[in-house]
Structures are given as structure tokens and as C-alpha cells.
Design an enzyme around this catalytic site. Structure first.
Site, PDB file in Angstrom:
ATOM      1  N   SER A 187       0.849  -1.182   0.000  1.00  0.00           N
ATOM      2  CA  SER A 187       0.000   0.000   0.000  1.00  0.00           C
ATOM      3  C   SER A 187       0.887   1.235   0.000  1.00  0.00           C
ATOM      4  O   SER A 187       2.111   1.133   0.015  1.00  0.00           O
ATOM      5  CB  SER A 187      -0.907   0.009   1.238  1.00  0.00           C
ATOM      6  OG  SER A 187      -0.116   0.332   2.371  1.00  0.00           O
ATOM      7  N   LYS A 188       0.249   2.379   0.015  1.00  0.00           N
ATOM      8  CA  LYS A 188       0.998   3.641  -0.059  1.00  0.00           C
ATOM      9  C   LYS A 188       2.012   3.782   1.077  1.00  0.00           C
ATOM     10  O   LYS A 188       3.002   4.495   0.935  1.00  0.00           O
ATOM     11  CB  LYS A 188       0.024   4.823  -0.009  1.00  0.00           C
ATOM     12  CG  LYS A 188      -0.607   5.085  -1.360  1.00  0.00           C
ATOM     13  CD  LYS A 188      -1.373   6.387  -1.357  1.00  0.00           C
ATOM     14  CE  LYS A 188      -2.119   6.568  -2.661  1.00  0.00           C
ATOM     15  NZ  LYS A 188      -3.375   7.290  -2.481  1.00  0.00           N
ATOM     16  N   ARG A 189       1.742   3.111   2.179  1.00  0.00           N
ATOM     17  CA  ARG A 189       2.693   3.186   3.304  1.00  0.00           C
ATOM     18  C   ARG A 189       4.074   2.681   2.881  1.00  0.00           C
ATOM     19  O   ARG A 189       5.082   3.056   3.451  1.00  0.00           O
ATOM     20  CB  ARG A 189       2.201   2.321   4.469  1.00  0.00           C
ATOM     21  CG  ARG A 189       1.071   2.920   5.264  1.00  0.00           C
ATOM     22  CD  ARG A 189       0.706   2.019   6.425  1.00  0.00           C
ATOM     23  NE  ARG A 189       0.300   0.686   5.992  1.00  0.00           N
ATOM     24  CZ  ARG A 189       0.987  -0.418   6.201  1.00  0.00           C
ATOM     25  NH1 ARG A 189       2.120  -0.385   6.864  1.00  0.00           N
ATOM     26  NH2 ARG A 189       0.544  -1.585   5.777  1.00  0.00           N
ATOM     27  N   HIS A 190       4.097   1.796   1.892  1.00  0.00           N
ATOM     28  CA  HIS A 190       5.365   1.222   1.454  1.00  0.00           C
ATOM     29  C   HIS A 190       6.049   2.060   0.378  1.00  0.00           C
ATOM     30  O   HIS A 190       7.125   1.722  -0.076  1.00  0.00           O
ATOM     31  CB  HIS A 190       5.135  -0.190   0.904  1.00  0.00           C
ATOM     32  CG  HIS A 190       4.526  -1.129   1.894  1.00  0.00           C
ATOM     33  ND1 HIS A 190       3.209  -1.524   1.819  1.00  0.00           N
ATOM     34  CD2 HIS A 190       5.043  -1.733   2.990  1.00  0.00           C
ATOM     35  CE1 HIS A 190       2.948  -2.346   2.819  1.00  0.00           C
ATOM     36  NE2 HIS A 190       4.036  -2.488   3.552  1.00  0.00           N
ATOM     37  N   GLY A 191       5.400   3.132  -0.058  1.00  0.00           N
ATOM     38  CA  GLY A 191       5.948   3.929  -1.159  1.00  0.00           C
ATOM     39  C   GLY A 191       4.940   3.987  -2.289  1.00  0.00           C
ATOM     40  O   GLY A 191       3.779   3.625  -2.105  1.00  0.00           O
TER      41      GLY A 191
END
Ligand code: GLU
Length: 468
Positions: free
Chosen positions: A239-243
């Protein structure tokens, strides 16, 4: 043998996600390998969440990756009459029924079932109804078999079975006449003649319901391949948390489509220890059976490594075309300066992304740059003046003006002045590029050309004079 037909069926509720792109890629590869067809279908029945902007973003992402489609894009929102026709057909054949239970009644039953510890399934109140109740709103439900087992041989996961008693009498048409998701997918895949469905494994639970619908329609059931999700480094769903998760964000960060394709395909598929595959090799070697059962973990370093490889080995003319927008974004007029492909040749050895390459190319086009203060203090000092004068004199009469020629001239200067290349190169580099990192200084001079190189030396001499 009949033609294989594959499809990618994104819901246009956002950009093209790397997971979606990988699904599209697997479908595309198989279609190309088997000389089949690749169909693009936009699943936009959820009008509230679907946007044209998202459709455009998905098409842009597919084009960028080079995933061309043979048929479509088909839009489910344009096929409502077809879904209605099929719902009517199932009704007429007694394979579906009108359900008049109100939302409140269903909710009450659901709560009751949950309270009793059961699964909240439709209780079948209307399953036996045949006639119509004029004026009363209804949904159309599929009359699913409640006995037996529905199983399929998933090409990735092996045999998967569901007890039909676990499955519900699925609503196929809502009270406003619109179709539901599992129904549209089946009607589309059946009428489009899709032979293999490759999709994310979040759809495994939909598959038995869909198979029962194919059977009711008397249509051949396609093969299914459910590919595992992509995970982040912490093993949770990417998800966006990972980039960045949008394919186009990677383009904007300076990744090449071939690196992205190569990376995505390896995220779940392998062929021995090989890491680097051209598109042609992928088409030859890809098989869905070699897709692994466990989820791939997105590894940005590996993507970067592949990108560096494709930049290093890329055609300079093509890379120049890709580099141009990055330079324009930085306000560079490439008309005023060296040929961009020549610039690329000096940078492709080291740049890992087109962004890095753009940063590295700036000095070629910006003549009035500021010297890096530390580099200037260390290298632009009065003692280099005679060296710069010698360089000036040599470059002024060098013929032909080439990288090798410059290198030979520099060696001569070193011999004459009794210095090492390590004493000549760094100050010249600061004079020409503004800092201490750049490609081979000989190449840089050759690409800048005589006039520009001499002007930069003159500018540095003026700088030294002004600061001493
Ligand atoms: N529209 C679905 C999705 O984006 C795909 C459905 C399918 O592939 O069957 O998840």
C-alpha cells in the site's frame, strides 16, 4: 486448437496499481505467447466510484508499459441492456427468481442468523415464487444449487473446492434494474469468449459463484489462475505506506517501462535464476504454471537495479527522448547545447533513474552555474591557472576534437607539467561541471565541444582571478 482469449478487467476507481499492472502483464504475456487475444474491459458498473480520469490513467499506464490490447476497451456501463437480457433469460428458464424481500426484512433475518451463530445467508423465502407481484420492487436472485460441491483446478493454486451449501442465492439484478458484480463478470467473460481468467487471488471466493452462473447459462467455464497479492517489506499488502504503488508514479520517478515490466513479472514468476528478460524472452518463456503460490514482496532496490541495467544498455536516442521531459521540467532548453543523445552516452553508465540522469545532465545546458563552494575552494586556486592555460592552448588546436584526442592531450599536459592526472582532472572537472562528480572528463569535453569547453575554462580563470 481454439484461440486463447484473455482479458484485463480493471475497475476505474483509481490509478493503475502495480498489482493490477502485474495482472494485466500476465494476461498479456499469455495472449502474446499463444497468439491469442488480449481484451481490455473497464468494469465501471459502480458509477459512484468510477471516473473517466481513472480510465484515462489506466489506459495511460497500460500504454506506457507496452501492454497493447486487441479488443476493447469495453465498458460495462454500456452493456446494461445485455445484462438485463441475460437476467430475464435466467428468470424465464426458472434459474433465477424475483425476490420481494425488503431491505429491512433481509437485515432483520441477517441479524437473527448472526445471533443464532449461523452464516447470514438468504433464507430462501422467495425461492419458490413463480408469478410476479405487480408494482412491488424486487431483486433478481440466482437459484443456486444448495447441494454438492463446486471445485476448479486453479492454474496457480491447485484444486479449490467449495460446498454449495456455503454459497448464497446471489442477487444478480438490483431493484433498480442494475446488474451486480459477479453477474456482469460472467456475462462478459462468457460473451467475450474468455478462455483463461488470470486475476488477483482476492477473487478466489467469487469463483464458485461465477462457475455456477456459467453452468446455468450453459457456457463453457474458463480456466482460472489466481495470482497472490503483492506485499510490502513488512509482509502486509502493498500500500501507499510502502511507497508509490501507482505505475505512472514510477515513470515520474524516472523508471523505464522495460525495467518495470521485468520487475513486475519476476514478482511472482521465475525461470531458473534468471533476472533479466526482454519482452521477447518473456513472451517465449512465460507460463502461468510457473507463477508461484506465495506472495511476492515488493523490493524497490531490485527495481532500481533493473532500471540501472536498462539505462546502461539502452539506446541513447531512445533514452534521450525519455529524458527530454525531465529536463524541460527543470526549465532546460536542450536546443542550446550539446546533442542530447551524446549527453546520454556519458551518463547512462551511472544513472540509476532518468531523474538522476536529468540531474547529471543539467551542467551541460546551464553555463552560468554556481560552482559547488567546497569544490571551488579546494580546486579553483591560483596554482591551477597555468594548468588551465595549458588546457586552453591544447584544446584550442586539438584536431580531431574527440574523447580520445582530449585524453591524449591531457596526458601530454601532465607529462609537460610533471603532474599526475589526479591533479589535473579534478580542477578541470569543477571548471566544466561545477562540482567534483561527472562522467569521464574527456567525454564531457568532447560532448561540450571546443567552444563551450574553452568558455568554461575562461570563466573559471576569471573566477579564480576575482577570488584571489
Ligand atoms: N474488476 C475487478 C477488479 O478490478 C476484476 C475482476 C476480474 O478480474 O474478474 O478487481
Amino acid at each position: 486448437m481454439s484461440e486463447v482469449r484473455l482479458r484485463f478487467a480493471p475497475s476505474p476507481t483509481g490509478y493503475l496499481h502495480v498489482g493490477g499492472a502485474r495482472t494485466a502483464l500476465f494476461n498479456w504475456l499469455l495472449a502474446r505467447k499463444e497468439n491469442g487475444k488480449f481484451i481490455l474491459r473497464i468494469e465501471d458498473t459502480d458509477v459512484a466510484r468510477s471516473t473517466q480520469e481513472s480510465v484515462d490513467a489506466i489506459l495511460e499506464g497500460m500504454r506506457w508499459l507496452g501492454l497493447d490490447w486487441d479488443e476493447g476497451p469495453f465498458y460495462q456501463s454500456e452493456r446494461f441492456p445485455l445484462y438485463k437480457e441475460f437476467a430475464a433469460r435466467l428468470l424465464a428458464e426458472g434459474k433465477a427468481y424475483r425476490c420481494y424481500c425488503s431491505a429491512e426484512e433481509l437485515e432483520a433475518k441477517r441479524e437473527q442468523a448472526l445471533k443464532e451463530g449461523g452464516k447470514p445467508k438468504y433464507d430462501g423465502t422467495c425461492r419458490g415464487l413463480t408469478g410476479e407481484i405487480p408494482g412491488k420492487p424486487y431483486v433478481v436472485r440466482f437459484k443456486a444449487p444448495h447441494e454438492g460441491v463446486t471445485s476448479f483446478d486453479d492454474l496457480v493454486k491447485g484444486t479449490i473446492s467449495f460446498a454449495n451449501s456455503e454459497l448464497d442465492d446471489l442477487i444478480i439484478q438490483r431493484s433498480d434494474g442494475t446488474p451486480t458484480y459477479n453477474f456482469t463478470v460472467v456475462i462478459d467473460d462468457a460473451t467475450m469468449g474468455v478462455t483463461t481468467v488470470i486475476r488477483g487471488d482476492d477473487h478466489v471466493n467469487n469463483t464458485p459463484r461465477q462457475i455456477l452462473l456459467y453452468q446455468a447459462l450453459g457456457s463453457p467455464v474458463p480456466k482460472f489462475a489466481h495470482v497472490p497479492m503483492i506485499l510490502g517489506a513488512d509482509k502486509t499488502r502493498l500500500s501507499k505506506r510502502h511507497g508509490a504503488t501507482s505505475v505512472m508514479a514510477y515513470r515520474d520517478m524516472g523508471f523505464l517501462p522495460e525495467a518495470m515490466v521485468n520487475y513486475l513479472v519476476r514478482l511472482g514468476w521465475s525461470h531458473g535464476d534468471e533476472e533479466i528478460f526482454s519482452l521477447r524472452e518473456l513472451i517465449d518463456k512465460f507460463t502461468i504454471e510457473a507463477v508461484g503460490r506465495s506472495a511476492g514482496v515488493f523490493n524497490p532496490d531490485k527495481l532500481l537495479w533493473l532500471n540501472a541495467h536498462y539505462i546502461k544498455t539502452g539506446d541513447p536516442q531512445r533514452l534521450a527522448a525519455l529524458l527530454l521531459p525531465f529536463l524541460q521540467e527543470r526549465g532546460v532548453d536542450v536546443g542550446q547545447g550539446p546533442e542530447l543523445a551524446d549527453v546520454v552516452r556519458t551518463l547512462q553508465e551511472r544513472a540509476r533513474t532518468m531523474l538522476e540522469m536529468a540531474d547529471g545532465a543539467l551542467f551541460y545546458y546551464r553555463r552560468a552555474f554556481d560552482y559547488d563552494p567546497q569544490a571551488a575552494e579546494k580546486f579553483l586556486k591560483p596554482e591551477v591557472v597555468p594548468l588551465f592555460e595549458a588546457v586552453r592552448e591544447r584544446l584550442g588546436r586539438l584536431d580531431p576534437f574527440s574523447g580520445e584526442g582530449v585524453e591524449a592531450a591531457f596526458k601530454e599536459i601532465c607529462a609537460e607539467q610533471g603532474i599526475k592526472m589526479g591533479q589535473l582532472g579534478p580542477p578541470v572537472r569543477v571548471a566544466l561541471c561545477g562540482g567534483t562528480t561527472s562522467p569521464s572528463i574527456f567525454e564531457v569535453i568532447a560532448v561540450l565541444g571546443r567552444e563551450d569547453a574553452l568558455q568554461r575554462i575562461a570563466r573559471a580563470l576569471a573566477f579564480i582571478k576575482a577570488h584571489s
